[in-house]
Design an enzyme around this catalytic site. Structure first.
Site, PDB file in Angstrom:
ATOM      1  N   GLN A 224       1.043  -1.111  -0.040  1.00 57.71           N
ATOM      2  CA  GLN A 224       0.217   0.011   0.274  1.00 57.71           C
ATOM      3  C   GLN A 224       1.010   0.979  -0.024  1.00 57.71           C
ATOM      4  OE1 GLN A 224      -3.665  -0.516   0.166  1.00 57.71           O
ATOM      5  NE2 GLN A 224      -2.667  -2.295  -0.645  1.00 57.71           N
ATOM      6  N   ALA A 265     -11.385   1.944   5.376  1.00 57.51           N
ATOM      7  CA  ALA A 265     -10.563   1.111   4.319  1.00 57.51           C
ATOM      8  C   ALA A 265      -9.886   1.889   3.456  1.00 57.51           C
ATOM      9  CB  ALA A 265     -11.567   0.167   3.615  1.00 57.51           C
ATOM     10  N   HIS A 266      -9.027   1.519   2.842  1.00 63.37           N
ATOM     11  CA  HIS A 266      -8.064   2.238   1.739  1.00 63.37           C
ATOM     12  C   HIS A 266      -8.758   2.926   0.731  1.00 63.37           C
ATOM     13  CE1 HIS A 266      -6.979  -1.628  -0.611  1.00 63.37           C
ATOM     14  NE2 HIS A 266      -8.367  -1.578  -0.472  1.00 63.37           N
ATOM     15  N   ASN A 267      -8.339   4.240   0.406  1.00 58.88           N
ATOM     16  CA  ASN A 267      -8.922   4.790  -0.622  1.00 58.88           C
ATOM     17  C   ASN A 267     -10.330   5.669  -0.603  1.00 58.88           C
ATOM     18  OD1 ASN A 267      -6.684   3.787  -1.963  1.00 58.88           O
ATOM     19  ND2 ASN A 267      -7.833   1.977  -2.749  1.00 58.88           N
ATOM     20  N   SER A 285     -12.395   2.404  -1.145  1.00 57.70           N
ATOM     21  CA  SER A 285     -12.778   3.377  -2.226  1.00 57.70           C
ATOM     22  C   SER A 285     -14.204   3.911  -2.166  1.00 57.70           C
ATOM     23  CB  SER A 285     -12.681   2.587  -3.749  1.00 57.70           C
ATOM     24  OG  SER A 285     -11.357   2.073  -3.571  1.00 57.70           O
TER      25      SER A 285
END
Lengths: 366, 366, 366
Positions: A224, A265-267, A285
């Protein structure tokens, strides 16, 4: 011990302290004895004669008839009822304000500054500081803090004991980290933020490429490479996690408030001034708009969009994008266990019930 | 290595150790070879000839026919079946007790005291201790612990590595904190408690006054001036969060057991001997009665009351007060995905289906 | 600053680095300018002319028409469309590969090794190391790490700041612990694992024997005598908790990936290569098969079995064993609040509706 302030002192202190964005909460008119000494702030129901309480909303006005509070902050709209209350016991006092909730919020901030020990300015000798770190002279770095290389810590920042700040992180003016916060490499937070204990900002996003092996899939790590970018005036709760982005950054905009044990979470991108209660999960996302609220335990699935002003009820699962402002809900209504069991069993045949209903309708029409 | 005890030694040690509240679990009658050496405690299904296992409930009695355990703790009600088992292989032994579950619980506590390294008495040189702190001479303060000013730590307390204790906190006799616990300013816990790693006691409650700005609300911080008060014999799980009260304290009464990753918001009151499984969320100002249980992942909304002896099924969302003891449930029954999809789609038309049913009923009556 | 590599360098570096299990991701054919310098990896939508992006799946092929990326990794099946894109602007380049997702995963790992500061080899002077500990000479032990007695740390291990490793723990080759991880007494993890910040491995399982007292049950502590055994190539997310077993160990097999804020209770067994998203809760003694996936916020109740290849939809509650592979779901479909309220109210009468439907059917047949 601290000397308890008089009511007049409190009002003067808060008036002296006004800045533009909270001006609406002021001023206060005092009715009754402004020399009354105030030893604590308290809820109406447990307040005693030396306590200052507040009445947040007009619909709770009946609580005035029973409170033992020495003084109460009340909205101007309730002036009449409040004055009756004050006159019934002239030792009491009233603060009449435009917005009692905001006035009270401001009061708690002033009171906290009075009663709490100020954090020690400077870097505790047990802290470990990497190379090329800039720390403002008036920042407070507590015992056991570990600061990576290239970190920048602005004026008035407070870092609690055993927090770990990764390489090249940036902490903006007057932002506070409680004890035991993890703030990862390259992550950034703006001014006046507050991160509660145990929060992990900048852990790895959950990213793996699937690869077939034998009878199923195995998972190959995707490093990441993004970070987390947090705006000004953001609060993040205890043990909440905000993962770093896979390539670009995960983003939390100005004024966002996140409660405890939330997973971001990521993004993900959370728009300005949105607020989320405890135990919420936001999958990768997802884009959340501005001025949204998400109730406790709700789940937002990944790659969705929620526009501005979407409000999600507690424990609701958002499974597709929401493109229209409003309140959205989806939770099973609880019941006594026996009733629930019967309804839940029937629910598993619901589609069949609809078919049977259709058959009856066709027969009736025939 | 430790010498494995003989069965007779175990029984004698546990009998010597009885206190009033667990007397019901004793005594044990030994049937068979009381000189059998016991090298481990094990579940019935994986126990070998040197292992001591237990049969918690009569309905599992059939497991006796297959276990390879050297010795088994059995309730007196199963005496007959157990004796048959023992006589089939006279090298085996039986412990007959009134309540095998409780006897086993007591046994694990004695066994843990035997096999675990005792924590080092005293304050580790790497710990950082504030001014005016009282620490009992037999307390154990591990490496890297940070203790604020004015803290009081009673006899027999064990504080794990890197735990951070805030100013003026109070830790009662024989209470243990695992490694990496956050225990905030002014919070208090009674005797014989146990807080697991990563728990955050006394983070700020999620309190903000809304203020209109532009096209939506922004959030003004309400400083949280209360603390957390925890009774005796309380266990709090790993990474669980208990927020401090806004004005009064958040309260957790005697004997409460909280599992991991639970969120307890500000001003909540949990009554004595209530137990909650992992991932539960309790919103602000909820009052939970005594002897309640809450299943994993359940959510209790704020400002509600649950009376004593209310039992909430896992993953249920409690949206209004529950004033009658009993079991309450509300979760969507799972199914294979295709069936679920059909039923879920129909559920979104359920109100309409009821209208159509009514129409048919009216037609039928006409 | 690092010198940006040329595309040809990247391809050569990745080809040089292949091991058996990822060979399927190689090799790459370059179309266009292989001397193009690459300053970052980026998503297609935000990539600029010096960025290398990837197209994970053929269904996103239309993104090729709009991306500004300098170079794109594309699956061989899209060769035709990709070549059209490349020829439209000959400064661009293409990498054609068999499996773009896996090639990209490998690329991120190589890139991370380039851009990140390498952890310092050796034991930081502020770390506290117990007796009888073995640490490989090339391991990296960061500031403030506390390592108990008898611990074994293998070659290439990286332990982040303030992590606490309990007595007799075993950390396998090249496994990384982020900052602030708790890894309990006697727990073991294999090779190439990664535990994110704040995770608690080996907290006590939630085990209590009920005992009647007054008008309800109280809870007697069962000491948790097992540990946690984790296989190779396992990733565990931030603030996730894996409790130690009551008697035997809690087990997480090779290749399992757990996201953040997951609760794994005592005695659970998770089979190889299963993956779980954030906020999942697994209750005690559940057995999860191999190659399973569990969506975010799902709950698996205790003492259940899920066979291999079971896939649980987000927010679903599994209340009984699942003995057949497949996808399982159970969540209330969300709706605008008004519609949900009507349907939820009707749901509480669903059983009655079925009775009314039956009555109509009987009448129609009569």
């Amino acid at each position: 011990m601290l000397t308890p302030p008089r009511l007049a002192d409190i009002v003067a202190a808060l008036a002296a302290n006004v800045d533009a964005d909270t001006a609406g909460a002021l001023p206060a008119e005092i009715i009754g004895d402004d020399a009354l000494t105030i030893s604590r702030l308290a809820p109406l129901e447990s307040a005693g004669p030396q306590a200052l309480a507040f009445l947040a909303q007009a619909r709770y006005a009946s609580q005035l008839t029973t409170t033992q509070a020495g003084a109460v902050i009340v909205g101007a709209a309730l002036r009449e009822q409040a004055v009756v209350w004050q006159q019934a016991a002239p030792g009491r006092a009233l603060l009449l304000v435009a917005d009692p909730y905001r006035y009270f919020a401001r009061l708690t901030r002033w009171w906290a500054g009075r009663v709490r020990r100020a954090p020690a300015i400077g870097v505790h000798p047990s802290a470990v500081v990497g190379e090329g770190v800039r720390i403002a002279p008036d920042a407070s770095i507590a015992a056991g803090v570990v600061i990576g290389a290239g970190v920048s810590i602005a004026a008035g920042v407070v870092i609690g004991a055993h927090s770990v700040i990764g390489d090249d992180a940036v902490i903006g003016e007057r932002t506070r980290l409680a004890a035991r916060v993890g703030f990862g490499d390259g992550c950034r937070i703006g001014a006046r933020g507050f991160i509660q204990g145990g929060a992990v900002i900048g852990g790895d996003g959950f990213g793996f490429a699937p690869a077939r092996q034998g009878d199923g899939m195995v998972w190959e790590k995707i490093e990441q490479l993004g970070a987390v970018t947090i705006g000004d005036d953001v609060e993040i709760g205890a043990n909440t996690c905000v993962d770093r982005g896979a390539l670009d950054d995960t983003r939390i905009d100005d004024g966002v408030k996140l409660d405890n044990l939330i997973q971001v979470a990521h993004n993900v991108h959370i728009g300005a001034h949105s607020a989320m209660a405890g135990c919420v999960g936001i999958a990768g996302s997802a884009r959340i708009g501005r001025h949204c609220t998400v109730g406790g335990g709700a789940i937002i699935l990944g790659h969705l969009e929620l526009v501005d002003h979407v409000h999600v009820t507690a424990a609701t699962v958002i499974t597709r994008s929401v493109l229209k402002p409003g309140q959205y809900s989806g939770l099973f209504p609880f019941d006594d266990n026996a009733s629930w069991e019967k309804n839940a069993a029937t629910l598993r045949q619901l589609h069949t019930l609809r078919e049977r209903l259709r058959a009856l309708e066709r027969a009736a029409r025939a």
